[in-house]
Design an enzyme around this catalytic site. Sequence first.
Site, PDB file in Angstrom:
ATOM      1  N   GLY A 120       0.818  -1.202   0.000  1.00 35.76           N
ATOM      2  CA  GLY A 120       0.000   0.000   0.000  1.00 35.76           C
ATOM      3  C   GLY A 120       0.852   1.251   0.000  1.00 35.76           C
ATOM      4  CB  ALA A 121      -0.126   4.768  -0.521  1.00 38.84           C
ATOM      5  N   PRO A 122       2.467   4.881   1.238  1.00 41.54           N
ATOM      6  CG  PRO A 122       4.396   6.062   0.673  1.00 41.54           C
ATOM      7  CD  PRO A 122       3.124   5.540   0.093  1.00 41.54           C
ATOM      8  N   GLY A 123       2.149   5.482   4.743  1.00 42.74           N
ATOM      9  CA  GLY A 123       1.284   6.058   5.761  1.00 42.74           C
ATOM     10  C   GLY A 123      -0.034   5.371   5.968  1.00 42.74           C
ATOM     11  CB  VAL A 124      -1.983   2.806   4.246  1.00 40.65           C
ATOM     12  CG1 VAL A 124      -2.239   3.817   3.146  1.00 40.65           C
ATOM     13  CG2 VAL A 124      -0.947   1.784   3.797  1.00 40.65           C
ATOM     14  N   GLY A 125      -0.333   2.304   7.324  1.00 35.82           N
ATOM     15  CA  GLY A 125      -0.270   1.467   8.514  1.00 35.82           C
ATOM     16  C   GLY A 125       0.305   0.091   8.302  1.00 35.82           C
ATOM     17  CE  LYS A 126       3.613  -0.072   3.183  1.00 36.21           C
ATOM     18  NZ  LYS A 126       3.211   1.330   3.250  1.00 36.21           N
ATOM     19  CB  THR A 127       5.638  -0.373   9.707  1.00 37.21           C
ATOM     20  OG1 THR A 127       6.265  -0.208   8.437  1.00 37.21           O
ATOM     21  CG2 THR A 127       6.677  -0.784  10.734  1.00 37.21           C
ATOM     22  CB  SER A 167      -6.332   2.709 -15.954  1.00 35.51           C
ATOM     23  OG  SER A 167      -5.452   3.587 -15.289  1.00 35.51           O
ATOM     24  CE  LYS A 196      -6.765   3.329 -11.458  1.00 33.92           C
ATOM     25  NZ  LYS A 196      -6.987   2.595 -12.716  1.00 33.92           N
TER      26      LYS A 196
END
Length: 792
Positions: free
Chosen positions: A374-381, A698, A741
């Site tokens: 996912g994008a940076p800052g979405v809570g992966k870590t 797309s 999107k």
Amino acid sequence: MKEQVARTQQKVVRRRQSQRVKTALPLLPMRGIVVFPYMVLPLPIGRDVSIRAVERALAADRRLLLVAQQRSSVEEPLPEDLYDVGTIATVLRWVTLPNGHLEILVQGQSKVRIHHYTQRRPYLQADFQQVNDIRKRSSGPSEEVEALIRQTREKLERLFALGYLMPPDILILAENVQAPGRLADAILSNLELEVDEAQPLLEQRDPLRRLSAVGDLLEKAFDRMVMQHHVRSKAQENMTKTQREYFLREQLRTIQQELGEVDGHTEVLLEFKSRIDEADMPPEVEQEGRKQLGRLERMSPESSEANLIHTYLEWLLELPWRVATEDALDLHRAREILDADHYGLERVKERILEFLGIRKLKPHMPGPILCFVGAPGVGKTSLGSSIARALGRQFVRLSLGGVRDEAEIRGHRRTYVGAMPGRIVQNLRKAGVINPVFLLDEVDKIGRDGHGDPAAALLEVLDPEQNHAFSDHYLGVPVDLSQVMFIATANVADAMPSAFRDRLELIHLEGYNDDEKLQIALRHLLPKQVDMHGVARERLRLSETTLRQITTGYTREAGVRQLERSLAAICRKVARQVAEGQTEKVFHIHRGNLSRYLGVQKYVSLPEQERDEVGVALGLAWSEYGGEVMHVEATAMPGKGQLVLTGQLGEVMQESARAALSYMRTHAEALVIDTETFNRHDLHIHVPAGAIPKDGPSAGVTMASALLSALTARPLLHTVAMTGEITLRGQVLAVGGVKEKVLAAERVGLTRVILPQGNQKDLEDIPAKTRRRMDFIFANTVADVFAAAFAD
């Protein structure tokens, strides 16, 4: 008688005139060396003034004045920094080096005294007078001279016999030279002398005194050589003595053990032996440890290899070979931890609970390796940290961004200087247990160069069929990684090598809408920042309306990093005012004063700042930073039917533009376009922000809509965004990243989105509030897109 005196005076005048050189020569300052007549030596020339002096000499008669500097540290010597007596030398050979410096071979000719400096720039040049030895009238060599020459030859032969570095030809020359001054200069040319020793000998005009001084120097050199031989033989004796002391030390160690007394080295060995006995290491590891301990016992404690073995044993003993934590697999508690740490992400949480449920039913089953994308800052870590909390395990994180060397994973072999284990083993020691939750962060940013492929090394780490015996080059023994729970994160899955990606189960985190960001700010970000900045929570009033204004007007991202930075900026300003003495004030942050804390609002919704325009369509794109809304502009201008594409478009987007144009030309009649328009006009498609590369499959329907608008002068609705790929037959194909999107369209204030019919199933992933707010139009063909996108 008078005529004879006059002739004698004339001879003296002519001799003095011959000694005075009418033409001045370029002067070369010498650092750390004095050149004697008949001396041949190579000289490196690097200073600019010296290079110019040599070049001037080579352009004339190849003669130079070589004068020693009084201080070698002076980079640009002046006349007062040089001695008065030097040597005329002839340049025999020269070489120009690639860096512009010179290498010359010179031979000393005669001694001279500087009379006058005629030039200082760009190089030194001086007028001089030749210095001759004092000649005593005699019918031949006196007995004193012969004795002095004989003594000098004997001292030279003794010195040569001791191995003094000197060309053998000097002995032959000494046997054949009868002139004391010539012999003295020949020997001086081959002795290692300091400038302050050699310069007085160069200035000495009495050849007998000069030769006598040379004899003293040979005597001193002989004494030094004798001392060196003595030291060398003493060192050899010490080596034999060291070996004898080693055996005696071993005997002493045995006696001390019998008496219960131990020295420092023995104490270390006994401690290592005790720790190996108590470590409960695997048999293969224990065998290697005892082998290295045996080597250490046989070595001197002062040797460098003993230190290497000492460090190796420390690594073996500090690794948690059998130390493990017990999993607390309570799914209800795990659900509470995930809900407390993260708002939203329901689908992701469900997958994590399924993963933990299987672990509870079958603990030793080699399950899949989760990879949060996912994008940076979405809570992966932070999801990895929450999983560790739910299991009750230790959590370690290894950032792989920019790792290019395979040794970072597998370690360096012990033969290398500064060798150490790889970062996998290092983090195991840091965790202190053999079964931590191990987060491999940013796996899509692993590099590759001539030092190997780290991604390939990670295949062994992640493969359950191999990682029970992971091989670290430093340790040289198998390390069991089968109990480690590996979790990976990435921004873009496509950037990972295919073989590496095949080992992972990808779980996509699409990002948050404004409502989710609001709740995350209220529940997590704001309390965290208030506590970090030392501001009492009751002193800061920040309503939901203000927070929503921050999320919509100051941030426009998939994650919440910029939102957290904005809240931190507010807390910093409040903390400063409190620190300045406003301790009783309650700070109300509202829409009216928000700009005082965060500056001018950065973003305005697209419908408010734009209007329906001809040739401008809104497309939806996806990148590693989440979904984005991009403008696609098209215009028709007089020309010859060429298609111009600008805006750093990739190959896929360029193909989409050509496919859209081909569709237009094929269906020109149905689209009410004059076919001659394509021949009389050039078509230009541009995607702004041209400095940013763009690509993806797309943008076909967006380019087709912009082209049709430009060709028919019909405006497109500025409240409609679209995505989808186009075929030459006009079909609209499904695309990926629909949730990202749609959330991007919602962030900029759009309410209508055109999607391919094949993406209707993806609406289930979109939050219910977003589905209620937005109008979705599903298109099978390009005609369906045109019907919904144009104002008329």
